[in-house]
Design a protein around this motif. Structure first.
Motif, PDB file in Angstrom:
ATOM      1  N   VAL A 126     103.503   8.055 -21.858  1.00 38.89           N
ATOM      2  CA  VAL A 126     103.428   7.796 -20.696  1.00 38.89           C
ATOM      3  C   VAL A 126     101.671   6.961 -19.631  1.00 38.89           C
ATOM      4  CG1 VAL A 126     102.773   9.885 -19.001  1.00 38.89           C
ATOM      5  CG2 VAL A 126     103.619   9.711 -20.995  1.00 38.89           C
ATOM      6  N   ASP A 127     102.411   5.490 -19.350  1.00 40.41           N
ATOM      7  CA  ASP A 127     101.649   4.950 -18.844  1.00 40.41           C
ATOM      8  C   ASP A 127     101.100   5.647 -17.099  1.00 40.41           C
ATOM      9  OD1 ASP A 127     104.009   4.075 -17.682  1.00 40.41           O
ATOM     10  OD2 ASP A 127     104.065   2.015 -17.613  1.00 40.41           O
ATOM     11  N   THR A 128     100.313   4.792 -16.253  1.00 42.64           N
ATOM     12  CA  THR A 128     100.224   5.184 -14.936  1.00 42.64           C
ATOM     13  C   THR A 128     101.952   5.448 -14.563  1.00 42.64           C
ATOM     14  OG1 THR A 128     100.303   2.947 -14.389  1.00 42.64           O
ATOM     15  CG2 THR A 128      97.951   4.758 -14.658  1.00 42.64           C
ATOM     16  N   HIS A 129     103.076   4.500 -14.729  1.00 39.96           N
ATOM     17  CA  HIS A 129     103.720   4.982 -13.619  1.00 39.96           C
ATOM     18  C   HIS A 129     104.664   5.864 -14.091  1.00 39.96           C
ATOM     19  CE1 HIS A 129     103.945   1.240 -12.564  1.00 39.96           C
ATOM     20  NE2 HIS A 129     103.929  -0.083 -14.039  1.00 39.96           N
ATOM     21  N   VAL A 130     104.722   6.427 -15.932  1.00 41.58           N
ATOM     22  CA  VAL A 130     105.833   7.563 -15.764  1.00 41.58           C
ATOM     23  C   VAL A 130     104.479   8.480 -15.801  1.00 41.58           C
ATOM     24  CG1 VAL A 130     106.390   8.265 -18.309  1.00 41.58           C
ATOM     25  CG2 VAL A 130     106.705   5.948 -17.805  1.00 41.58           C
ATOM     26  N   HIS A 131     103.570   8.436 -15.152  1.00 36.04           N
ATOM     27  CA  HIS A 131     102.488   9.672 -15.262  1.00 36.04           C
ATOM     28  C   HIS A 131     102.945   9.663 -13.271  1.00 36.04           C
ATOM     29  CE1 HIS A 131      99.802  13.304 -14.130  1.00 36.04           C
ATOM     30  NE2 HIS A 131      98.537  11.959 -14.179  1.00 36.04           N
ATOM     31  N   GLN A 170     109.769   0.469 -14.613  1.00 37.97           N
ATOM     32  CA  GLN A 170     110.658  -0.840 -14.435  1.00 37.97           C
ATOM     33  C   GLN A 170     110.903  -0.121 -13.012  1.00 37.97           C
ATOM     34  OE1 GLN A 170     113.808  -3.071 -15.670  1.00 37.97           O
ATOM     35  NE2 GLN A 170     114.306  -1.440 -18.071  1.00 37.97           N
ATOM     36  N   PHE A 171     110.788   0.928 -12.292  1.00 31.23           N
ATOM     37  CA  PHE A 171     111.285   1.295 -11.409  1.00 31.23           C
ATOM     38  C   PHE A 171     109.685   1.811 -11.097  1.00 31.23           C
ATOM     39  CE2 PHE A 171     111.886   5.739  -8.513  1.00 31.23           C
ATOM     40  CZ  PHE A 171     112.486   4.698  -7.902  1.00 31.23           C
ATOM     41  N   GLY A 172     108.558   1.709 -11.566  1.00 36.20           N
ATOM     42  CA  GLY A 172     107.196   1.751 -10.521  1.00 36.20           C
ATOM     43  C   GLY A 172     106.463   0.646 -11.002  1.00 36.20           C
ATOM     44  N   GLN A 173     106.968  -0.738 -11.019  1.00 36.31           N
ATOM     45  CA  GLN A 173     106.884  -2.289 -11.453  1.00 36.31           C
ATOM     46  C   GLN A 173     107.352  -2.474 -10.050  1.00 36.31           C
ATOM     47  OE1 GLN A 173     107.473  -3.507 -14.944  1.00 36.31           O
ATOM     48  NE2 GLN A 173     105.900  -2.863 -15.440  1.00 36.31           N
ATOM     49  N   THR A 174     108.623  -2.523  -9.663  1.00 40.22           N
ATOM     50  CA  THR A 174     109.287  -2.848  -8.627  1.00 40.22           C
ATOM     51  C   THR A 174     109.233  -1.954  -7.388  1.00 40.22           C
ATOM     52  OG1 THR A 174     111.545  -1.720  -9.360  1.00 40.22           O
ATOM     53  CG2 THR A 174     111.233  -3.722  -9.779  1.00 40.22           C
ATOM     54  N   ARG A 177     106.039   2.100  -6.657  1.00 37.41           N
ATOM     55  CA  ARG A 177     104.789   1.334  -6.936  1.00 37.41           C
ATOM     56  C   ARG A 177     103.856   2.249  -6.513  1.00 37.41           C
ATOM     57  NH1 ARG A 177     106.219  -4.132  -3.066  1.00 37.41           N
ATOM     58  NH2 ARG A 177     104.727  -2.456  -1.714  1.00 37.41           N
ATOM     59  N   PRO A 178     102.991   2.084  -7.135  1.00 41.98           N
ATOM     60  CA  PRO A 178     101.562   2.995  -6.949  1.00 41.98           C
ATOM     61  C   PRO A 178     101.060   3.418  -5.551  1.00 41.98           C
ATOM     62  CG  PRO A 178     101.067   1.307  -8.636  1.00 41.98           C
ATOM     63  CD  PRO A 178     102.190   0.854  -8.046  1.00 41.98           C
ATOM     64  N   ILE A 179     101.246   1.984  -4.627  1.00 42.75           N
ATOM     65  CA  ILE A 179     100.720   2.051  -3.391  1.00 42.75           C
ATOM     66  C   ILE A 179     101.908   1.358  -2.949  1.00 42.75           C
ATOM     67  CG2 ILE A 179      98.707   0.938  -1.642  1.00 42.75           C
ATOM     68  CD1 ILE A 179      96.775   0.891  -4.122  1.00 42.75           C
TER      69      ILE A 179
END
Ligand code: SF4
Length: 197
Positions: A126-131, A170-174, A177-179
């Motif tokens: 679990v990285d920041t995206h998966v959290h 991948q979804f979190g990077q594209t 996104r966090p912000i």
């Protein structure tokens, strides 16, 4: 493994040697992939295996891994972990969560990375995206990555853990996104609690 080879995160971890996966994951803590790659490549260009790293002068390791940030701490951990693996595990990286967690600087995410990318064991790093993303969806309601991992393990079938984890990253990077997540382009906005809140 053909299916797994298509995954983004496994492309990042092209080298499946458990020791190199472990060291790369330690170097990746709190930095970007490009910095991690640079530091990992520099380290292993000079020192080929665990024996050479364990014997290397700490100042030299610090210099080689500088691009990964927190280089003094990381260099120390690399040396310490290398000595422990040589002294207690005959130079072989452990392939189970319990022993991995006993290594200095190894938390659940690092241990899970080693299990998945070196040993192809089902696990959820679990990285920041998966959290963040399952919390946005509303399928979990958790405060820490450890708790997110625990909840995801309950609701996602084990045979989908690795692929799910990769897709969320991948979804979190594209898109998610966090912000400023791109909610207007999101194919699953209808299902998302954050979108409807
Ligand atoms: Fe993320 Fe927005 Fe899509 Fe929800 S709607 S999953 S917040 S991008």
């Amino acid at each position: 493994m053909k299916e797994l080879n298509n995954l983004y995160t496994l492309r990042v971890f092209e080298d499946r040697d458990p020791y190199r996966v472990l060291i790369r994951t330690i170097l990746s803590q709190r930095t970007k992939d490009a910095n991690t790659d640079k530091a990992t490549n520099q380290l292993f260009s000079k020192y080929k295996d665990i024996h050479e790293v364990a014997d290397a002068p700490i100042e030299d390791i610090e210099k080689l891994v500088k691009s990964a940030g927190f280089f003094r701490v990381k260099a120390n951990r690399i040396k310490e972990v290398s000595h422990i693996i040589l002294d207690y595990y005959g130079g072989i990286v452990p392939n189970n969560m319990k022993e991995l967690l006993e290594l200095p600087g190894v938390g659940r995410k690092t241990a899970n990375c080693v299990l998945v990318f070196a040993f192809q064991e089902p696990a959820i790093p679990v990285d920041t995206h998966v959290h963040r993303i399952p919390n946005r969806w509303g399928i979990v309601n958790t405060k820490t990555p450890e708790k997110t991992e625990e909840e995801l393990m309950k609701i996602v079938p084990k045979n989908l853990w690795i692929e799910m984890n990769d897709l969320i990253v991948q979804f979190g990077q594209t898109i998610c996104r966090p912000i400023n997540p791109l909610c207007d382009q999101c194919p699953i906005s209808d299902l998302c609690e954050y979108y409807h809140s």
